[in-house]
Design an enzyme around this catalytic site. Structure first.
Site, short mmCIF file in Angstrom:
data_model
loop_
_atom_site.label_atom_id
_atom_site.label_comp_id
_atom_site.label_asym_id
_atom_site.label_seq_id
_atom_site.Cartn_x
_atom_site.Cartn_y
_atom_site.Cartn_z
N GLU A 174 0.82 -1.20 0.00
CA GLU A 174 0.00 0.00 0.00
C GLU A 174 0.86 1.26 0.00
O GLU A 174 0.55 2.25 -0.67
CB GLU A 174 -0.93 -0.02 1.23
CG GLU A 174 -2.15 0.85 1.11
CD GLU A 174 -3.20 0.50 2.17
OE1 GLU A 174 -4.03 -0.38 1.92
OE2 GLU A 174 -3.16 1.10 3.26
N GLU A 207 2.09 1.72 -3.41
CA GLU A 207 1.00 2.21 -4.25
C GLU A 207 0.78 3.71 -4.02
O GLU A 207 0.59 4.48 -4.98
CB GLU A 207 -0.29 1.44 -3.92
CG GLU A 207 -1.46 1.80 -4.80
CD GLU A 207 -2.77 1.11 -4.38
OE1 GLU A 207 -2.77 0.36 -3.39
OE2 GLU A 207 -3.78 1.34 -5.07
N CYS A 223 -8.33 -2.01 4.14
CA CYS A 223 -8.20 -3.15 5.06
C CYS A 223 -9.53 -3.58 5.65
O CYS A 223 -9.71 -4.73 6.03
CB CYS A 223 -7.29 -2.80 6.23
SG CYS A 223 -5.72 -2.16 5.74
N SER A 233 -7.39 1.92 -2.24
CA SER A 233 -6.19 1.15 -2.54
C SER A 233 -6.63 -0.18 -3.13
O SER A 233 -7.62 -0.78 -2.71
CB SER A 233 -5.41 0.90 -1.25
OG SER A 233 -4.50 -0.15 -1.45
N LYS A 250 -15.46 -9.69 7.98
CA LYS A 250 -14.41 -10.50 7.35
C LYS A 250 -14.98 -11.81 6.80
O LYS A 250 -14.44 -12.38 5.86
CB LYS A 250 -13.31 -10.83 8.37
CG LYS A 250 -12.42 -9.65 8.70
CD LYS A 250 -11.37 -9.39 7.64
CE LYS A 250 -10.63 -8.09 7.90
NZ LYS A 250 -9.89 -7.62 6.72
N GLU A 266 -16.25 -10.87 3.53
CA GLU A 266 -15.10 -10.60 2.66
C GLU A 266 -14.48 -11.90 2.17
O GLU A 266 -14.20 -12.07 0.98
CB GLU A 266 -14.04 -9.79 3.41
CG GLU A 266 -12.82 -9.48 2.56
CD GLU A 266 -11.69 -8.81 3.35
OE1 GLU A 266 -11.35 -9.31 4.44
OE2 GLU A 266 -11.16 -7.81 2.87
N GLU A 279 -14.27 -12.98 -5.83
CA GLU A 279 -12.96 -12.69 -6.44
C GLU A 279 -11.80 -12.98 -5.50
O GLU A 279 -10.64 -12.93 -5.91
CB GLU A 279 -12.91 -11.24 -6.92
CG GLU A 279 -12.90 -10.17 -5.82
CD GLU A 279 -14.28 -9.79 -5.31
OE1 GLU A 279 -15.25 -10.55 -5.56
OE2 GLU A 279 -14.40 -8.76 -4.63
N CYS A 306 -10.38 -1.86 14.62
CA CYS A 306 -10.64 -3.29 14.80
C CYS A 306 -10.73 -3.71 16.27
O CYS A 306 -11.39 -4.69 16.59
CB CYS A 306 -9.55 -4.11 14.13
SG CYS A 306 -9.27 -3.62 12.45
#
Lengths: 195, 591
Positions: free
Chosen positions: B284, B287, B304, B324, B363, B366, B371, B512
Site C-alpha cells: 500500500e 502504491e 483493510c 487502494s 471478514k 469478505e 474474487e 478493529c
C-alpha cells in the site's frame, strides 16, 4: 417443547420473518412480486411530483410523516420503489420509513382495491350480528379481512363504529352506507353494483 | 456546568448537573439495573428496568421515572431500593420474559446475556405471565450476521447503534403492537440490505437476537481430518480482547497464550495476520508513492476494513477509484499461504485449509467474496471471530489462564510493531508513515510515534513533510473510524473543502479493537470501562515492546519479496495481493 424454528421461511422477494407471512398470507397470487416491480416504473411522473414536494419541505427532522402521506395520496400505496425513492431523497433510512409506514394504519404497503368495504364492528352492529356480515363478505369475496381481492376490486376491512348505530348492522362501501343487513343474502346484490 | 447535591438511598453526593440519576447513583456506590440503556448510544428510557422513586426538595415526582434519562436537580432525592421500585422493576422484566424465547440452555448468549443476568439479580424464579410467544424465525442468509426475532426484547440498542453511531440504519422497529419486530425494511434478509456487517449491532445486543454466523464445527472438522493441513492466522486486535472471554480485564494482552491455545487446538501452523499487515504496508505504501509521483487518483483510501469497502461500494461508489487496490491483510495472508508457503514447504495447496481469527464479522463476508481466490483456491476458507475462538478454546477445555506464552510459527509469523497497531484506529496510517518516511528520506528514522493519528477523535488529521523527487512536500492525511465519520470525511472531500493524500478508514468505531467480532462488553461494564481505549493501549504496548517497529524491517516479508514476489506492486503481487471493487445495489426485489 419450543416450536421448530422457521429458518428463512415465508420469503417475499428476499424478505424473511413473521411479518412477511402475516402480510402476505392473503396474497392469492404468490408468484407475483408484492413489491410491485413493474407496476410503478421509475419514469412514473408521480415520482417527480413527490420529489418537488420533498424539496418544498425544509430538510429538517420530522418530514417523514408528511412525505409518506403525500406519497400515499399520490400512489395509493407505498411499495418498495416508492419507499426507496423517499429514503434516497430525504436521507431517512429505508428501515425507518418502513417502520413508520407499517406502524400507522393510514399507510398501505400493498395496493388497495378499487372499492373499500368497511364492516362496522362497533358495539351496536356487533350485537346485531355484524360478524355474520363479515363472514359472508369473506366467503363471497374469497379474501381475508384486511386484504384485497385478487382482481383488485375490493379491499375488505373491519372498522370501528361508523356512527350510524340505528342502521345496525351496517357496512360502508366507499362513501355509501348499507344498513340493516340482518339478512346477509342481500350482500351479493350489493357487491354486484360495483365495477 | 455546575454541580448539584443529590441524595441516593440516603447517601449525599455532589455530581455535575448534566448527570442522570443513574450516573449519580453510581457515584454514590449504587448500581441501578438497566436493559435498553447503552451509554451515549441508546438513552431512551424504554424498558423501564431502571426506574426509581424520586422527589425534588420533598415534592414527589409523578410515577417512577427512568433513571437513565432523568437529569439530576438540586435537592433530588433518589430511592432505588424501595418495595415499590423492586416490585415495578421485577414486573417489567417479567413482562419482557412473557413473549421472549427462553431457550437459555441452548442459546448462544447463555451466561453472557444481560436479560439472563437481570433475572438472576432480581430473583425472578417463575414466569408469571404466560401467553403467545414470538415464533423463532431465523435469518441466516448473510455470511456474517444471524437475526432471530424471537430473542429480541425490542430494546432498540442495535437500531441506535446502526443509525446514529454508524450512520446507516439497517434496522428499525417495524409493524406495531405484538407484531413489532426489529427488522430491515420489507423483511429483507440481512444479506440483501445496506448492511456492512460491521457487527456493531451484535456488540450492542443484550441478548442473542443478533449473533455472528459461526464456523466452529467446520474448523474442528478440518482439524480432525488427517488429509488437511490447517493453518490459522490471528488479526492484531484479537490478542487485545480474547482474554475477556475468560474473565480477564478488558484490554488484557494475551498474545502468547493465544498462540499456545491455537497449537493445543490442533492447528498445523499458527501464524499471524500481523505478518501480512506488514506486507500490506509495503504494497500500500508503494502504491501511495506511485500515485503521488505519477499523478494517480488521490486521496488514496485504505482497503483493510471490509465493512468500509462495502460501505464505499454501496454509498460512495464515486470513491471506488480512490480505494487502494490492496487486498486486506486477511486475504493477502491466505493468498501467500496457498502459493508461496505451499510451494516452499512442498504442500499441496488444495489440502491447505486457511482459517482466520478476526475481531470482525464483516471478514466472513469478505472471505466469501467471489474474487477473493487465486487459481480457484479460496484465500480464506473460514473466518472466525474472537468470540468463536474463545468458544473453541472452551470446548476443547483448555485452561486458558494457565497457558504458557508461545510465539507464532515461521515463516509467516514474524511481525513488527507496525503490524500490531493495525488493530487500532490510526494504526494503519502510522505504520504506513513509518515506512514511507524511511523510503523517501532514505534514512532509518527514530522518531516513529505519530501521536496525531492516535486516539479516539472521530476524524483525525495530520500532515508530514517528506521529500518527494527532491522537493519537500506536505503529505496530508486523515483518519476516520466508524462509517458515519467516514461519510463526513468523504463529503468534505467531495465538496472540495478538504484535500488529502491518504485517508485511513475503519468501519468500526475505535478500529478493529472494537470490531463486531470482539468479546462483548455489557452496558453496565461500559459505564466504567472504554473497550476501545483499553484494547488500543494493549496494542500500542505490544508495539513498544517490539524490537522492530517498521514493516519494511520484517525479515520474513523481505524473504517473501526476495524469493517469490520480486518487489512491491510487481506483476505477481498484483495477481495475488490486489483486487478490485464494484458498486453494489441493495434492496433489490428478487422475485
Amino acid at each position: 417443547m419450543p416450536e421448530d424454528p422457521e429458518v428463512n421461511q415465508n420469503r417475499f422477494g428476499t424478505g424473511v420473518g413473521n411479518n412477511t407471512q402475516r402480510r402476505l398470507g392473503n396474497v392469492n397470487d404468490q408468484s407475483k412480486c408484492a413489491c410491485s416491480c413493474g407496476c410503478i416504473t421509475a419514469e412514473d411522473p408521480r415520482f417527480a411530483e413527490l420529489k418537488s414536494y420533498i424539496d418544498s419541505l425544509n430538510q429538517e427532522q420530522g418530514i417523514t410523516m408528511p412525505v409518506l402521506q403525500e406519497a400515499q395520496r399520490s400512489f395509493g400505496y407505498l411499495p418498495l420503489e416508492v419507499q426507496k425513492f423517499i429514503s434516497e431523497n430525504t436521507g431517512v433510512p429505508l428501515a425507518e420509513i418502513y417502520g413508520v409506514a407499517t406502524f400507522y394504519s393510514q399507510f398501505a404497503i400493498e395496493p388497495k382495491g378499487r372499492h373499500h368495504i368497511g364492516v362496522c364492528m362497533g358495539t351496536a352492529c356487533y350485537v346485531k350480528g355484524s360478524q355474520k356480515v363479515l363472514d359472508k363478505l369473506v366467503e363471497e369475496l374469497k379474501v381475508k379481512v384486511g386484504c384485497t381481492t385478487s382482481d383488485g376490486k375490493f379491499t375488505l376491512e373491519a372498522t370501528r363504529c361508523l356512527g350510524c348505530c340505528g342502521l345496525a348492522p351496517c357496512i360502508m362501501i366507499d362513501d355509501d352506507v348499507f344498513g340493516k343487513l340482518d339478512d346477509v343474502s342481500r350482500i351479493p346484490d350489493i357487491l354486484g353494483k360495483y365495477e | 456546568m455546575g454541580n448539584v447535591n443529590v441524595t441516593v438511598n440516603g447517601i449525599e453526593v455532589s455530581v455535575p448537573d448534566n448527570y442522570t440519576a443513574m450516573l449519580a447513583a453510581r457515584q454514590a456506590g449504587v448500581e441501578i439495573p438497566s436493559l435498553c440503556f447503552l451509554k451515549d448510544v441508546n438513552e431512551i428510557g424504554a424498558c423501564r428496568v431502571c426506574v426509581v422513586e424520586a422527589d425534588i426538595k420533598g415534592v414527589p415526582m409523578r410515577n417512577l421515572p427512568a433513571s437513565c434519562i432523568l437529569q439530576v436537580a438540586e435537592g433530588m432525592n433518589i430511592r432505588t431500593n424501595t418495595a415499590k421500585v423492586r416490585k415495578a422493576v421485577k414486573t417489567n422484566v417479567e413482562l419482557i420474559l412473557a413473549n421472549h424465547n427462553r431457550e437459555c440452555l441452548t442459546c448462544k448468549r447463555n451466561q453472557n446475556c444481560e436479560l439472563q443476568s437481570l433475572c438472576d439479580e432480581l430473583g425472578i424464579d417463575q414466569v408469571r405471565f404466560q401467553g403467545e410467544k414470538r415464533k423463532p424465525t431465523i435469518d441466516n442468509l448473510s455470511h456474517s450476521i444471524i437475526r432471530d426475532a424471537s430473542k429480541c426484547i425490542l430494546c432498540g440498542r442495535c437500531i441506535s447503534t446502526c443509525r446514529d453511531v454508524q450512520g446507516i440504519g439497517v434496522l428499525d422497529f417495524t409493524h406495531r403492537g405484538f407484531q413489532t419486530e426489529v427488522a430491515p425494511a420489507f423483511d429483507f434478509s440481512m444479506r440483501d440490505v445496506d448492511c456492512v456487517y460491521c457487527g456493531q449491532c451484535i456488540e450492542a445486543c443484550p441478548v442473542a437476537a443478533l449473533t455472528e454466523r459461526q464456523y466452529i464445527d467446520e474448523v474442528f472438522e478440518a482439524i480432525e481430518d488427517p488429509e488437511k493441513f490447517v493453518v490459522v492466522q490471528t488479526a492484531p486486535a484479537v490478542r487485545a480482547s480474547l482474554g475477556e472471554e475468560f474473565g480477564m480485564p478488558v484490554g488484557t494482552r494475551v498474545t502468547g497464550k493465544m498462540v499456545a491455545a491455537l497449537r493445543r487446538l490442533g492447528f498445523d501452523k499458527v501464524f499471524d495476520t500481523n505478518f501480512s499487515a506488514d506486507l500490506t504496508i509495503l504494497e500500500e505504501g508503494t502504491e501511495l508513492l506511485n500515485r503521488v509521483t505519477t499523478g494517480g487518483v488521490l486521496p488514496m483510501i485504505t482497503s483493510c476494513s471490509p465493512g468500509w469497502i462495502r460501505f464505499c461500494e454501496m454509498k460512495y461508489p464515486e470513491f471506488l477509484p480512490n480505494l487502494s487496490t490492496c487486498k486486506s491483510p486477511q486475504q493477502m495472508f491466505g493468498a501467500i499461504l496457498k502459493t508461496y508457503y505451499a510451494q516452499k514447504m512442498g504442500i499441496d495447496p488444495k489440502k491447505i485449509v486457511s482459517v482466520s481469527v478476526m475481531p470482525c464479522t464483516s471478514k466472513k463476508t469478505e472471505a466469501n467474496r467471489p474474487e477473493m481466490e487465486v487459481d480457484g483456491l479460496r484465500d480464506v476458507d473460514y473466518s472466525l471471530t474472537t468470540r468463536e475462538l474463545g468458544d473453541m478454546i472452551k470446548r476443547a477445555r483448555i485452561r486458558f489462564a494457565n497457558l504458557p506464552d508461545e510465539t507464532a510459527d515461521s515463516i509467516l509469523g514474524e511481525y513488527t510493531g507496525a503490524g500490531v497497531i493495525f488493530g487500532a484506529t490510526g494504526g494503519v496510517m502510522e505504520a504506513a508513515l513509518r515506512t514511507v518516511a524511511d523510503i523517501l528520506t532514505g534514512k532509518d528514522l527514530k522518531d516513529i510515534e505519530y501521536n496525531a493519528v492516535r486516539g479516539l477523535d472521530g476524524v483525525k488529521e495530520a500532515s508530514v513533510v517528506l521529500p518527494i523527487d527532491g522537493k519537500d512536500t506536505e503529505i496530508k492525511v486523515a483518519i476516520a473510524h466508524g462509517t458515519a465519520n467516514a461519510a463526513k470525511v468523504l463529503d468534505a472531500v467531495k465538496a472540495g473543502e478538504k484535500d488529502y493524500h491518504f485517508i485511513e478508514v475503519m468501519a468500526c468505531p475505535g478500529g478493529c479493537v472494537h470490531g463486531g467480532g470482539q468479546s462483548i462488553v455489557s452496558a453496565q461494564v461500559r459505564l466504567d470501562v472504554n473497550p476501545k481505549a483499553n484494547r488500543a493501549a494493549a496494542l500500542y504496548a505490544e508495539d513498544e515492546a517490539c524490537v522492530k517497529r517498521k514493516s519494511h524491517d520484517n525479515e520474513e516479508v523481505k524473504a517473501l519479496y526476495n524469493e517469490f514476489l520480486g518487489k512491491p506492486n510487481s506483476h505477481l503481487s498484483h495477481k495475488l495481493l490486489h483486487t478490485h471493487y464494484a458498486p453494489r445495489k441493495v434492496y433489490e426485489c428478487q422475485a
